[in-house]
Design a protein around this motif. Structure first.
Motif, PDB file in Angstrom:
ATOM      1  N   GLY A  95       0.785  -1.215   0.000  1.00  0.00           N
ATOM      2  CA  GLY A  95       0.000   0.000   0.000  1.00  0.00           C
ATOM      3  C   GLY A  95       0.814   1.261   0.000  1.00  0.00           C
ATOM      4  N   GLY A  96       1.908   1.324  -0.755  1.00  0.00           N
ATOM      5  CA  GLY A  96       2.593   2.589  -0.874  1.00  0.00           C
ATOM      6  C   GLY A  96       4.041   2.539  -0.433  1.00  0.00           C
ATOM      7  N   HIS A  97       4.475   1.448   0.213  1.00  0.00           N
ATOM      8  CA  HIS A  97       5.884   1.328   0.537  1.00  0.00           C
ATOM      9  C   HIS A  97       6.278  -0.143   0.526  1.00  0.00           C
ATOM     10  N   ARG A  98       7.546  -0.381   0.251  1.00  0.00           N
ATOM     11  CA  ARG A  98       8.031  -1.748   0.137  1.00  0.00           C
ATOM     12  C   ARG A  98       8.534  -2.286   1.465  1.00  0.00           C
ATOM     13  N   HIS A  99       8.840  -1.412   2.407  1.00  0.00           N
ATOM     14  CA  HIS A  99       9.376  -1.839   3.692  1.00  0.00           C
ATOM     15  C   HIS A  99       8.223  -2.044   4.661  1.00  0.00           C
ATOM     16  N   ALA A 100       7.992  -3.295   5.057  1.00  0.00           N
ATOM     17  CA  ALA A 100       6.951  -3.583   6.041  1.00  0.00           C
ATOM     18  C   ALA A 100       7.626  -3.683   7.405  1.00  0.00           C
ATOM     19  N   PRO A 101       7.255  -2.868   8.365  1.00  0.00           N
ATOM     20  CA  PRO A 101       7.918  -2.894   9.669  1.00  0.00           C
ATOM     21  C   PRO A 101       7.701  -4.224  10.381  1.00  0.00           C
ATOM     22  N   ASP A 102       8.726  -4.687  11.058  1.00  0.00           N
ATOM     23  CA  ASP A 102       8.630  -5.930  11.812  1.00  0.00           C
ATOM     24  C   ASP A 102       7.722  -5.730  13.016  1.00  0.00           C
ATOM     25  N   ALA A 103       6.858  -6.706  13.252  1.00  0.00           N
ATOM     26  CA  ALA A 103       5.956  -6.673  14.395  1.00  0.00           C
ATOM     27  C   ALA A 103       5.762  -8.097  14.889  1.00  0.00           C
ATOM     28  N   PRO A 104       5.538  -8.284  16.184  1.00  0.00           N
ATOM     29  CA  PRO A 104       5.268  -9.632  16.692  1.00  0.00           C
ATOM     30  C   PRO A 104       4.022 -10.217  16.035  1.00  0.00           C
TER      31      PRO A 104
END
Length: 344
Positions: A95-104
């Protein structure tokens, strides 16, 4: 008074089972409207009548495949197909960026002042961490007066850029929270208002924008498919601008069977497609409606289309051939709700 299920004018007969309606010879269905297949009726002078143009899943099919032409943030531009691969799998945050932040597991990073403030105010959210810049904390305090349910971790903007991606418009605010538990269909049917059903709409920005419009026009819920639809992500929540916390989002294993369940509960299912007659709010003033919208670029799938009670389009005049799926949803919701009392 709503007509009985077995004889609804303006739509196909009720299916006899949860397998969907019977198919015609060879399983074929009318060819959907595309930009190159305009067979509109003409008046006696030979001029084309105004087109009842839906969105074909967000945009009319392009006349040629331009490949993965990038849009803002590097994402494929709406209405264009990538050169390789099928639709994105569920959970892909495109949805607009390639970097998905890490989350548990079971959690998501929400960002943006509207999304974070709405999540902090939602008692159903389990909150884990709140990261704010000094400026964002001041802006958030104006939107939602402290105390909040968890303490603030003061950070610099660069840390959020690294966590969420430099191209992410986080406004200096990020919140790690557990994803929301989806409600049941039964609980949704107890609420007033139209229902939005999304048939493989995969872009989280579109789903979020549709949820925002659904909340604005008093819809009861948004239903997506369990597969081939985005999970709860930061970009979806950002596009929803707080509506993710107030608008129920259900996930259905089978869209056609879900439509059958809705029809059994006296909900009139209207598919949005250019092949239908213009959508008319007054015509549905006495009925509860489920508005069914198809995937970006593809429109409604055949079985979904056949299971709907009727097909309707949006009348568009001018040079623009179609609307994005989220814009079409907003226009259709306005048409359906502008002509009935509040809460109807």
């Amino acid at each position: 008074m709503k007509p009985p299920h077995g004889n609804r004018p303006g739509g196909p007969p009720r299916p006899h089972s949860d397998r969907g309606p019977p198919r015609g010879p060879g399983g074929s269905s009318p060819r959907p409207f595309t930009a190159g297949n305009d067979q509109r009726a003409r008046d006696p002078k030979g001029q084309a009548a105004p087109k009842a143009q839906a969105f074909q899943g967000g945009a009319s099919r392009p006349q040629r495949d331009t490949g993965s032409k990038p849009g803002p943030g590097g994402a494929p531009r709406e209405g264009f197909k990538p050169r390789h691969g099928g639709p994105p799998h569920r959970g892909a945050d495109h949805g607009g960026h390639r970097h998905a932040p890490d989350a548990p597991k079971g959690a998501v990073w929400l960002y943006g002042l509207h999304a974070v403030a709405a999540a902090l105010a939602n008692p159903s959210r389990r909150l884990r961490r709140l990261l704010l810049t000094e400026e964002a904390e001041a802006a958030l305090t104006e939107r939602l007066a402290p105390p909040w349910a968890l303490s603030v971790e003061r950070v610099e903007r660069g840390r959020l850029d690294h966590l969420l991606g430099r191209e992410t418009v986080h406004q200096g605010a990020a919140l790690l929270a557990d994803t929301l538990a989806p409600p049941s269909l039964h609980s949704v049917l107890e609420k007033p208002g139209p229902i939005i059903v999304l048939d493989q709409v995969t872009d989280p920005r579109n789903v979020g924008a549709i949820m925002r419009s659904a909340a604005a026009f008093g819809a009861a819920a948004v239903i997506t498919q369990d597969r081939n639809a985005p999970e709860e992500t930061g970009s979806l929540a950002k596009a929803a601008s707080g509506a993710l916390e107030t608008m129920p989002l259900l996930r259905a294993v089978n869209i056609a069977r879900t439509l059958i369940a809705l029809k059994a509960a006296n909900v009139w299912c209207v598919g949005l497609d250019a092949a239908g007659a213009p959508l008319s709010g007054p015509a549905f003033a006495g009925r509860r409606v489920a508005l069914v919208l198809g995937a970006e670029g593809e429109g409604l799938r055949r079985l979904t289309r056949e299971t709907c009670d009727e097909i309707a389009g949006l009348t568009i005049r001018g040079a623009i051939e179609s609307l994005n799926v989220s814009a079409a949803a907003a226009v259709a919701l306005y048409e359906l709700t502008a002509h009935r009392p509040t809460g109807g």
